[in-house]
Design a protein around this motif. Sequence first.
Motif, PDB file in Angstrom:
ATOM      1  N   ILE A 149      94.701 126.273  23.302  1.00 34.82           N
ATOM      2  CA  ILE A 149      94.325 126.718  21.957  1.00 34.82           C
ATOM      3  C   ILE A 149      92.858 126.405  21.632  1.00 34.82           C
ATOM      4  N   PRO A 150      92.348 125.198  21.864  1.00 42.05           N
ATOM      5  CA  PRO A 150      90.936 124.922  21.541  1.00 42.05           C
ATOM      6  C   PRO A 150      89.965 125.858  22.266  1.00 42.05           C
ATOM      7  N   SER A 151      90.186 126.078  23.560  1.00 41.39           N
ATOM      8  CA  SER A 151      89.271 126.932  24.325  1.00 41.39           C
ATOM      9  C   SER A 151      89.374 128.391  23.884  1.00 41.39           C
ATOM     10  N   LYS A 152      90.594 128.834  23.550  1.00 44.52           N
ATOM     11  CA  LYS A 152      90.770 130.215  23.104  1.00 44.52           C
ATOM     12  C   LYS A 152      90.121 130.443  21.741  1.00 44.52           C
ATOM     13  N   CYS A 153      90.222 129.466  20.874  1.00 44.92           N
ATOM     14  CA  CYS A 153      89.578 129.581  19.562  1.00 44.92           C
ATOM     15  C   CYS A 153      88.053 129.597  19.697  1.00 44.92           C
ATOM     16  N   ALA A 154      87.550 128.789  20.620  1.00 44.12           N
ATOM     17  CA  ALA A 154      86.100 128.773  20.858  1.00 44.12           C
ATOM     18  C   ALA A 154      85.620 130.115  21.386  1.00 44.12           C
ATOM     19  N   LYS A 155      86.393 130.708  22.290  1.00 42.16           N
ATOM     20  CA  LYS A 155      86.049 132.024  22.822  1.00 42.16           C
ATOM     21  C   LYS A 155      86.093 133.082  21.725  1.00 42.16           C
ATOM     22  N   ALA A 156      87.086 133.002  20.845  1.00 41.68           N
ATOM     23  CA  ALA A 156      87.198 133.956  19.735  1.00 41.68           C
ATOM     24  C   ALA A 156      85.998 133.845  18.803  1.00 41.68           C
ATOM     25  N   ARG A 157      85.566 132.621  18.538  1.00 42.28           N
ATOM     26  CA  ARG A 157      84.414 132.440  17.648  1.00 42.28           C
ATOM     27  C   ARG A 157      83.130 132.992  18.274  1.00 42.28           C
ATOM     28  N   GLU A 158      83.030 132.942  19.595  1.00 42.68           N
ATOM     29  CA  GLU A 158      81.884 133.563  20.268  1.00 42.68           C
ATOM     30  C   GLU A 158      81.886 135.072  20.050  1.00 42.68           C
ATOM     31  N   LEU A 159      83.076 135.662  20.110  1.00 44.79           N
ATOM     32  CA  LEU A 159      83.177 137.110  19.900  1.00 44.79           C
ATOM     33  C   LEU A 159      82.888 137.489  18.452  1.00 44.79           C
ATOM     34  N   PHE A 160      83.129 136.576  17.523  1.00 43.09           N
ATOM     35  CA  PHE A 160      82.811 136.865  16.127  1.00 43.09           C
ATOM     36  C   PHE A 160      81.300 136.981  15.920  1.00 43.09           C
ATOM     37  N   CYS A 161      80.519 136.393  16.817  1.00 41.16           N
ATOM     38  CA  CYS A 161      79.067 136.599  16.769  1.00 41.16           C
ATOM     39  C   CYS A 161      78.741 138.075  16.988  1.00 41.16           C
ATOM     40  N   THR A 162      79.459 138.702  17.912  1.00 38.12           N
ATOM     41  CA  THR A 162      79.295 140.144  18.146  1.00 38.12           C
ATOM     42  C   THR A 162      79.712 140.934  16.918  1.00 38.12           C
TER      43      THR A 162
END
Length: 268
Positions: free
Chosen positions: A95-108
């Motif tokens: 969950i922590p790593s997936k949330c971090a990846k999702a937040r990176e995509l929110f930059c896009t």
Amino acid sequence: MTSSPGASWRRRLTVLVHVDVLNSCGRFIFGIKLTAGFRREMSVTEMFSYIQGFLSADQDIREDIRKVVQTLEQTAREILTVLQSVHQPSGFKEIPSKCAKARELFCTVRTQIAELKTKFPMEQYYRFHEHWRFVLQRLAFLAAFVVYLESESLVKREEVAQILGIEVVREKGFHLDVEDYLAGVLIMASELSRLAVNSVTAGDYNRPLRISNFINELDSGFRLLNLKNDPLRKRYDGLKYDVKKIEEVVYDLSIRGLAKEPETAGEK
């Protein structure tokens, strides 16, 4: 011979009446000339040609908006794909790593929304709102889901707007409507009902209890709202099925002796 005051007054009144009549006639004749000139300048064909130009320009704006919205929808699908992995038996550890990846995509997402803002006059936000309403609700759901996975709390509207790079106040431009925020929260509730079921499969028997408490609080909050008979109301009607589904999961865990209340800070 000196004229009487009454005769002098009548003469002045006659002059004023004549002047007023002449002015009225002048305005009438000027109006006729203007109307005749307008008719000479723009025929029916020319007027409709002008309207067609307006419609073509409007269609161009809508087409530009659709192109950007398509890229937003693609990014939203990518974020959803990342977060869907938490439903897998091994996904809870990630969950922590997936949330971090999702937040990176929110930059896009923020970059794409910044581009969307340039495609239409900002004062005409609601004229084109239907083009991005669905994807904005979807992004609000994804932001709410990320925040819940990180902290098991309800995201604020201001926080969703910050994640998406948009405003909260309407007067400031491209903003997150209250209705779109609430729709995103309701979509998250359906996702959490699914997560409760998959938690049991993964052997996490306490998570469904926490989800149940959260959804019940959410349901209580929505009951305070006076929602009319609109799409948001219909979506809210689905929340009771999510509540029922989660309650069934908790009940099954309880009768099997698997459900345990989380330990408080004072307990060992």
